[in-house]
Design a protein around this motif. Structure first.
Motif, mmCIF file in Angstrom:
data_model
loop_
_atom_site.group_PDB
_atom_site.id
_atom_site.type_symbol
_atom_site.label_atom_id
_atom_site.label_comp_id
_atom_site.label_asym_id
_atom_site.label_seq_id
_atom_site.Cartn_x
_atom_site.Cartn_y
_atom_site.Cartn_z
ATOM 1 N N LEU A 120 3.014 20.625 -18.681
ATOM 2 C CA LEU A 120 3.313 19.427 -17.887
ATOM 3 C C LEU A 120 2.075 18.823 -17.216
ATOM 4 O O LEU A 120 2.192 17.996 -16.324
ATOM 5 C CB LEU A 120 4.348 19.762 -16.816
ATOM 6 C CG LEU A 120 5.643 20.375 -17.315
ATOM 7 C CD1 LEU A 120 6.530 20.773 -16.155
ATOM 8 C CD2 LEU A 120 6.368 19.408 -18.222
ATOM 9 N N GLY A 121 0.888 19.230 -17.671
ATOM 10 C CA GLY A 121 -0.349 18.816 -17.023
ATOM 11 C C GLY A 121 -0.542 17.313 -16.909
ATOM 12 O O GLY A 121 -1.175 16.839 -15.977
ATOM 13 N N ASP A 122 0.007 16.553 -17.846
ATOM 14 C CA ASP A 122 -0.224 15.108 -17.837
ATOM 15 C C ASP A 122 0.775 14.351 -16.995
ATOM 16 O O ASP A 122 0.634 13.156 -16.786
ATOM 17 C CB ASP A 122 -0.180 14.569 -19.270
ATOM 18 C CG ASP A 122 -1.298 15.153 -20.095
ATOM 19 O OD1 ASP A 122 -2.363 15.415 -19.512
ATOM 20 O OD2 ASP A 122 -1.100 15.362 -21.306
ATOM 21 N N ARG A 123 1.805 15.049 -16.534
ATOM 22 C CA ARG A 123 2.835 14.325 -15.772
ATOM 23 C C ARG A 123 2.368 14.005 -14.364
ATOM 24 O O ARG A 123 1.502 14.670 -13.818
ATOM 25 C CB ARG A 123 4.087 15.198 -15.666
ATOM 26 C CG ARG A 123 4.811 15.321 -16.967
ATOM 27 C CD ARG A 123 6.284 15.314 -16.704
ATOM 28 N NE ARG A 123 6.999 15.831 -17.843
ATOM 29 C CZ ARG A 123 8.194 16.391 -17.744
ATOM 30 N NH1 ARG A 123 8.754 16.543 -16.554
ATOM 31 N NH2 ARG A 123 8.817 16.805 -18.813
ATOM 32 N N LEU A 124 3.004 13.000 -13.799
ATOM 33 C CA LEU A 124 2.776 12.729 -12.379
ATOM 34 C C LEU A 124 3.749 13.590 -11.576
ATOM 35 O O LEU A 124 4.830 13.929 -12.065
ATOM 36 C CB LEU A 124 3.005 11.248 -12.081
ATOM 37 C CG LEU A 124 1.951 10.293 -12.634
ATOM 38 C CD1 LEU A 124 2.318 8.863 -12.320
ATOM 39 C CD2 LEU A 124 0.576 10.611 -12.065
ATOM 40 N N PRO A 125 3.381 13.939 -10.339
ATOM 41 C CA PRO A 125 4.260 14.807 -9.543
ATOM 42 C C PRO A 125 5.681 14.269 -9.405
ATOM 43 O O PRO A 125 6.635 15.032 -9.307
ATOM 44 C CB PRO A 125 3.564 14.850 -8.185
ATOM 45 C CG PRO A 125 2.143 14.603 -8.487
ATOM 46 C CD PRO A 125 2.115 13.667 -9.655
ATOM 47 N N GLY A 126 5.817 12.947 -9.417
ATOM 48 C CA GLY A 126 7.144 12.353 -9.270
ATOM 49 C C GLY A 126 8.093 12.748 -10.389
ATOM 50 O O GLY A 126 9.304 12.679 -10.238
ATOM 51 N N ALA A 127 7.538 13.159 -11.527
ATOM 52 C CA ALA A 127 8.372 13.485 -12.678
ATOM 53 C C ALA A 127 8.666 14.986 -12.757
ATOM 54 O O ALA A 127 9.075 15.478 -13.793
ATOM 55 C CB ALA A 127 7.684 13.007 -13.963
ATOM 56 N N LEU A 128 8.468 15.708 -11.658
ATOM 57 C CA LEU A 128 8.718 17.152 -11.670
ATOM 58 C C LEU A 128 9.882 17.494 -10.742
ATOM 59 O O LEU A 128 10.199 16.750 -9.826
ATOM 60 C CB LEU A 128 7.475 17.906 -11.176
ATOM 61 C CG LEU A 128 6.180 17.754 -11.958
ATOM 62 C CD1 LEU A 128 5.099 18.595 -11.318
ATOM 63 C CD2 LEU A 128 6.367 18.140 -13.408
ATOM 64 N N SER A 129 10.483 18.657 -10.998
ATOM 65 C CA SER A 129 11.537 19.124 -10.095
ATOM 66 C C SER A 129 10.896 19.818 -8.892
ATOM 67 O O SER A 129 9.694 20.079 -8.879
ATOM 68 C CB SER A 129 12.429 20.111 -10.833
ATOM 69 O OG SER A 129 11.716 21.306 -11.049
#
Lengths: 332, 291
Positions: B65-74
């Motif tokens: 998930l390294g490329d995701r922004l924090p908003g897209a995490l649980s």
């Protein structure tokens, strides 16, 4: 399941759009008219009134003055407004409640009064030259918008991420630029646009502060319609509208504040994870120079505007609209 | 810390890893950049911080998930990123500020175990702040129980649980029955103590140790047995609560209301008179406090 949309709602929506777009349509239509008087619907189609703008040096000059003034005032207001909004939100608990209201006061004071008091105090009183008086009055006029809009986006900003950055070894100043600013970027852009439009459309404050040799476009339009009733004012309005839109687009594209914080960074790196260090640094340098070039471009554009203005030293055709005052010190 | 005094050092130079209650991730940076942020501040070359950030993301199980922004995490994933971000700078001290309080119960226990494992593997000294007693006791080598900014007792969870040092800690670990007593007579191993109501209570000093002249007897409800034979403290039984393994009774005594446990085999009725017998192995003797 289908939703039946009530005809009343459709009618209401249409009315709202008419209300919003109607004036624009009328102004654009009138600007394209071939007649020598303002009329709608336009009779005949021509661009002659647009040409006319460029023939009249007063309009040329004031368009440039207005753009430059709006740009400079907005930047000045942001320079004060961003730190102010930051402090107001960061230390909200410690600061008295009226302090944030203080920054809205210039909006509460009728602009006419603001303009008049500025005239009395700084122009007549302190003998500040016209241009400087404008550069003082307009930032004051737009500052409340800057503070309010940026405050709104700071209100939802979680200041603990600032602490997190500092705990990871980032200095407070650097944290402000790399962490806080990028996260309120949309607020800053919105503030810029709002302030710019407010400044460029301002009549009341400028009315008092403009003087011989220096005027802004709205004042020039006012002076013009007092004497003539030709579609030039309509075409000037259309021109102003598109110039403003153009400025907004340029701002959105180029002043996306991220360039202050990071350069081609995350994206490039994920695309080429094995890229050697040096190549990446070159890229970052390139990114930084892109940012510099963009800022430069804005500067050059402003400079060109200035040249265009100076190029024609025709006598001032501006009709003094509301200055029934004796010429204060420092003017010729 | 170590040999340096941190009090006057600016926060950015203290080199302490912080994990926040609300994660405090940088919303405009990708997960990878969040983790690499501290390394960047330390002026590490791009490639090195890249490698380290990736290794740390692997360890917390988020490398995909390294490329995701924090908003897209649980929530759990975010806290893991926050943990990775704090760990990657290899601080000599790690501070957790109620890191699990925003997670749901199940995830909280999983993360608790995970944090413990990471901490064990790294050997980083960690300070973990929490309101949750179970969380504190399960994750820590040593627990400091604080009241109004002061440490009331600092010890291993086992000692805290079995031998609290004072009434505050005793109540905190569930010794809800606190009885003020004064020794009136000693007879070898036996000592007789009297409470506020003047009813003598005989206690065995072999289990409890030498009793001071005045002391507080602290027990959990299960350490105070309800009996129908006249030994111990007479009481009137109040509300009976069924707890699966035992009954708990609200009992009115001369020294105030107490909670006691009784066997399932003989449920007793409200209003009945009974006696409360302290089980010496489940009692604690605390020094008497003022106020």
């Amino acid at each position: 399941m289908t939703h039946r949309i009530s005809p009343a709602l459709i009618a209401f929506t249409v009315l709202v759009y008419l209300f919003l777009l109607g004036p624009l349509v009328i102004v654009i239509g009138a600007a394209l008219s071939d007649t020598t008087f303002l009329t709608f619907p336009p009779q005949g189609l021509s661009l002659r009134w647009f040409e006319k703008i460029f023939e009249m040096s007063a309009f040329r000059r004031t368009i440039v003055t207005s753009l430059q003034l709006a740009f400079a005032s907005t930047l000045l207001a942001l320079l004060v407004g961003i730190p102010a909004a930051y402090a107001l939100n960061r230390y909200r608990i410690a600061l008295p409640g009226w302090l944030s209201t203080l920054f809205v006061l210039p909006v509460l004071v009728p602009e006419i009064v603001l303009g008049f008091s500025l005239l009395r105090s700084i122009q007549v009183g302190a003998g500040v030259p016209v241009l400087w008086a404008l550069l003082l009055g307009h930032p004051l006029l737009v500052l409340p918008y800057c503070v309010r809009v940026i405050s709104a986006s700071l209100a939802s900003f979680d200041f603990s991420i600032e602490e997190a950055a500092i705990s990871l070894g980032c200095s407070p100043v650097k944290t402000f630029f790399t962490i806080v600013l990028p996260n309120v970027q949309s607020g800053v852009i919105a503030a810029f646009i709002l302030a710019f439009i407010t400044s460029i459309n301002d009549v009341s404050v400028s009315l008092f502060l403009t003087g011989p040799g220096i005027s802004t476009l709205p004042i020039q339009i006012l002076a013009h319609v007092e004497q003539f009733f030709d579609p030039v004012v309509a075409s000037v309005s259309v021109l102003l509208m598109f110039l403003t839109i153009a400025v907004m687009v340029v701002v959105e594209r180029n002043l996306g504040l991220t360039f202050l914080a990071k350069y081609p960074d995350a994206h490039d790196r994920t695309a080429h994870p094995d890229e050697p260090d040096r190549a990446l640094r070159r890229k970052q340098r390139a990114g930084r120079s892109v940012a510099r070039r963009r800022l430069g471009r804005i500067g050059v554009a402003l400079g060109c505007l200035g040249l265009w203005q100076d190029h024609d030293a025709a006598p001032d055709r501006r009709v003094s609209a509301a200055h029934h005052r004796n010429d204060p010190v420092g003017r010729h | 810390m170590g040999d340096t005094d941190l009090t006057t050092l600016p926060a950015q130079k203290r080199n302490i890893g912080l994990v926040f209650q609300n994660y405090a991730l940088f919303p405009h940076l990708s997960v990878r950049d969040n983790v690499a942020f501290g390394l960047k501040q330390r002026g590490l070359p791009v490639q090195e911080r890249e490698t380290k950030a990736k290794a740390m993301l692997d360890r917390v199980g988020l490398s995909a998930l390294g490329d995701r922004l924090p908003g897209a995490l649980s929530g759990g994933q975010r806290q893991r990123v926050a943990l990775a971000r704090a760990l990657v700078i290899e601080p000599p001290l790690l501070m957790f500020d109620e890191p699990l309080s925003t997670l749901d119960a199940k995830l909280r226990i999983d993360m608790r175990v995970e944090i413990r494992q990471l901490q064990r593997a790294n050997g980083t000294t960690s300070v973990f702040v929490t309101h949750d007693q179970e969380e504190a006791f399960s994750i820590s080598d040593r627990v400091a129980i604080m009241e109004a900014g002061r440490i009331r007792q600092l010890d291993t969870p086992e000692v805290l649980y079995q031998r609290p040092a004072n009434a505050f800690v005793a109540r905190f670990v569930g010794l809800e029955n606190l009885i003020d007593l004064r020794v009136t007579a000693r007879d070898g191993a036996q000592a007789t103590a009297e409470g506020a109501g003047g009813i003598p209570l005989t206690l065995d000093q072999t289990e409890l140790g030498e009793l001071p002249d005045t002391f507080v007897l602290a027990t959990r409800p299960d350490g105070l047995r309800v009996v129908t034979t006249p030994t111990g403290l007479p009481c009137t039984l109040g509300l009976r609560t069924y707890l699966g393994r035992t009954y708990h009774y609200q009992a009115d005594t001369a020294v105030g209301p107490l909670t006691a446990g009784g066997p399932l085999s003989k449920p007793l009725d409200t209003g009945q008179t009974a006696w409360l017998a302290p089980e010496p192995e489940q009692c604690c003797i605390l020094p008497k406090e003022d106020g």
